[in-house]
Design a protein around this motif. Sequence first.
Motif, PDB file in Angstrom:
ATOM      1  N   SER A  68       0.841  -1.197   0.000  1.00 59.20           N
ATOM      2  CA  SER A  68       0.000   0.000   0.000  1.00 59.20           C
ATOM      3  C   SER A  68       0.873   1.243   0.000  1.00 59.20           C
ATOM      4  O   SER A  68       1.938   1.285   0.634  1.00 59.20           O
ATOM      5  N   LEU A  69       0.412   2.250  -0.703  1.00 60.05           N
ATOM      6  CA  LEU A  69       1.128   3.520  -0.723  1.00 60.05           C
ATOM      7  C   LEU A  69       0.995   4.247   0.609  1.00 60.05           C
ATOM      8  O   LEU A  69       1.933   4.902   1.077  1.00 60.05           O
ATOM      9  N   LEU A  70      -0.175   4.114   1.238  1.00 59.72           N
ATOM     10  CA  LEU A  70      -0.389   4.796   2.510  1.00 59.72           C
ATOM     11  C   LEU A  70       0.439   4.175   3.631  1.00 59.72           C
ATOM     12  O   LEU A  70       0.710   4.823   4.636  1.00 59.72           O
ATOM     13  N   GLY A  71       0.817   2.914   3.463  1.00 55.06           N
ATOM     14  CA  GLY A  71       1.592   2.247   4.491  1.00 55.06           C
ATOM     15  C   GLY A  71       3.083   2.516   4.422  1.00 55.06           C
ATOM     16  O   GLY A  71       3.824   2.061   5.302  1.00 55.06           O
ATOM     17  N   LEU A  72       3.527   3.244   3.421  1.00 53.96           N
ATOM     18  CA  LEU A  72       4.950   3.542   3.293  1.00 53.96           C
ATOM     19  C   LEU A  72       5.383   4.583   4.330  1.00 53.96           C
ATOM     20  O   LEU A  72       4.586   5.415   4.769  1.00 53.96           O
ATOM     21  N   SER A  73       6.633   4.528   4.670  1.00 52.07           N
ATOM     22  CA  SER A  73       7.179   5.542   5.568  1.00 52.07           C
ATOM     23  C   SER A  73       7.322   6.866   4.822  1.00 52.07           C
ATOM     24  O   SER A  73       7.377   6.921   3.593  1.00 52.07           O
ATOM     25  N   SER A  74       7.388   7.931   5.593  1.00 50.24           N
ATOM     26  CA  SER A  74       7.519   9.258   4.984  1.00 50.24           C
ATOM     27  C   SER A  74       8.844   9.408   4.236  1.00 50.24           C
ATOM     28  O   SER A  74       8.931  10.166   3.260  1.00 50.24           O
ATOM     29  N   ASP A  75       9.874   8.684   4.660  1.00 50.12           N
ATOM     30  CA  ASP A  75      11.167   8.761   3.985  1.00 50.12           C
ATOM     31  C   ASP A  75      11.080   8.211   2.562  1.00 50.12           C
ATOM     32  O   ASP A  75      11.578   8.832   1.610  1.00 50.12           O
ATOM     33  N   LEU A  78       8.960  10.580   0.343  1.00 52.34           N
ATOM     34  CA  LEU A  78       9.720  11.756  -0.064  1.00 52.34           C
ATOM     35  C   LEU A  78      10.750  11.399  -1.130  1.00 52.34           C
ATOM     36  O   LEU A  78      10.933  12.139  -2.103  1.00 52.34           O
ATOM     37  N   ALA A  79      11.424  10.262  -0.966  1.00 55.51           N
ATOM     38  CA  ALA A  79      12.419   9.848  -1.961  1.00 55.51           C
ATOM     39  C   ALA A  79      11.768   9.572  -3.306  1.00 55.51           C
ATOM     40  O   ALA A  79      12.313   9.936  -4.357  1.00 55.51           O
ATOM     41  N   ARG A  80      10.606   8.939  -3.290  1.00 59.71           N
ATOM     42  CA  ARG A  80       9.889   8.695  -4.547  1.00 59.71           C
ATOM     43  C   ARG A  80       9.551   9.999  -5.259  1.00 59.71           C
ATOM     44  O   ARG A  80       9.777  10.153  -6.468  1.00 59.71           O
ATOM     45  N   ILE A  81       8.990  10.937  -4.511  1.00 58.79           N
ATOM     46  CA  ILE A  81       8.553  12.198  -5.112  1.00 58.79           C
ATOM     47  C   ILE A  81       9.740  12.955  -5.698  1.00 58.79           C
ATOM     48  O   ILE A  81       9.691  13.442  -6.842  1.00 58.79           O
ATOM     49  N   LEU A  82      10.820  13.042  -4.949  1.00 63.09           N
ATOM     50  CA  LEU A  82      11.972  13.809  -5.420  1.00 63.09           C
ATOM     51  C   LEU A  82      12.665  13.142  -6.602  1.00 63.09           C
ATOM     52  O   LEU A  82      13.113  13.834  -7.529  1.00 63.09           O
ATOM     53  N   MET A  83      12.762  11.817  -6.592  1.00 60.60           N
ATOM     54  CA  MET A  83      13.405  11.138  -7.714  1.00 60.60           C
ATOM     55  C   MET A  83      12.559  11.250  -8.980  1.00 60.60           C
ATOM     56  O   MET A  83      13.097  11.479 -10.075  1.00 60.60           O
ATOM     57  N   CYS A  84      11.257  11.117  -8.851  1.00 64.00           N
ATOM     58  CA  CYS A  84      10.389  11.294 -10.018  1.00 64.00           C
ATOM     59  C   CYS A  84      10.438  12.732 -10.525  1.00 64.00           C
ATOM     60  O   CYS A  84      10.441  12.977 -11.739  1.00 64.00           O
ATOM     61  N   ALA A  85      10.503  13.691  -9.598  1.00 58.62           N
ATOM     62  CA  ALA A  85      10.628  15.087 -10.006  1.00 58.62           C
ATOM     63  C   ALA A  85      11.964  15.333 -10.698  1.00 58.62           C
ATOM     64  O   ALA A  85      12.042  16.085 -11.680  1.00 58.62           O
ATOM     65  N   LEU A 133      20.186  14.428  -5.773  1.00 55.12           N
ATOM     66  CA  LEU A 133      21.122  14.272  -4.669  1.00 55.12           C
ATOM     67  C   LEU A 133      20.437  14.318  -3.304  1.00 55.12           C
ATOM     68  O   LEU A 133      20.905  13.689  -2.350  1.00 55.12           O
ATOM     69  N   ILE A 134      19.334  15.049  -3.195  1.00 63.07           N
ATOM     70  CA  ILE A 134      18.674  15.206  -1.894  1.00 63.07           C
ATOM     71  C   ILE A 134      18.163  13.877  -1.343  1.00 63.07           C
ATOM     72  O   ILE A 134      18.514  13.499  -0.209  1.00 63.07           O
ATOM     73  N   PRO A 135      17.326  13.103  -2.069  1.00 63.90           N
ATOM     74  CA  PRO A 135      16.840  11.847  -1.476  1.00 63.90           C
ATOM     75  C   PRO A 135      17.938  10.807  -1.277  1.00 63.90           C
ATOM     76  O   PRO A 135      17.909  10.052  -0.302  1.00 63.90           O
ATOM     77  N   VAL A 136      18.905  10.760  -2.201  1.00 64.18           N
ATOM     78  CA  VAL A 136      19.993   9.790  -2.057  1.00 64.18           C
ATOM     79  C   VAL A 136      20.812  10.086  -0.809  1.00 64.18           C
ATOM     80  O   VAL A 136      21.112   9.195   0.001  1.00 64.18           O
ATOM     81  N   SER A 137      21.167  11.345  -0.625  1.00 66.88           N
ATOM     82  CA  SER A 137      21.952  11.717   0.552  1.00 66.88           C
ATOM     83  C   SER A 137      21.132  11.553   1.831  1.00 66.88           C
ATOM     84  O   SER A 137      21.682  11.166   2.881  1.00 66.88           O
TER      85      SER A 137
END
Length: 217
Positions: A68-75, A78-85, A133-137
């Motif tokens: 589930s997407l809702l069950g994912l952690s906030s980390d 955030l990494a998904r959103i930033l990498m897709c962006a 670089l932000i989500p990876v770091s």
Amino acid sequence: MDTCACALELLGMLVFLGAWLCALATTISPQWLTMSTALLPVESYELGLWETCVVQDVGGMECRAYDSLLGLSSDLKLARILMCASLAVGMLGMLVAIPGLYLVNSCHGGFRTKRTLTIMGGVLGMISGVLCLIPVSYMAHLAVIHFFDDKVPDVVPRWEFGDALFCGWAGGFLLIVAGLLLVTSCLCSQVEPQPVLQRRYQVMSTDVSFRKRSEYV
């Protein structure tokens, strides 16, 4: 445009494409974090943005997507959103920069328009690199904090850096380098190139005036 500026443009676009592919591989790779336990030395675990995998030494690998997407952690969210962006901005930067290349004759707005498109593509490339670089770091930072957490017993296995993090660092850094190369190529080409017909006309006019002067003398 001089040869140096053309070379910087081509080098910038090649680095741009390679860096974007690195960012894409980082996004879809399940090897963001890895973990191996002493209790099961024949198995190791891998954590990615979209799935988790169990890898066996004999060569088997089993992956399972998150339920589930809702069950994912906030980390992870955030990494998904930033990498897709990062991928979206990088693709937009390449699409904007390609018509602005000197060797591409698809832009009819003149030298200034081409230069503006190339600069915009370079800036978008640098933004894409920062977003990568932000989500990876950040994920690497969390892994380091959890690894050296004194509250966790030493016998408990810990997540370590995966290959995707190194690929993401390389991709983000190269995206910034590609953007700088494109912007630098525009700064190197300060003089607007004259059309071929205009140059020929100037040469013919100079030749005619020289002949008239010679005949007059």
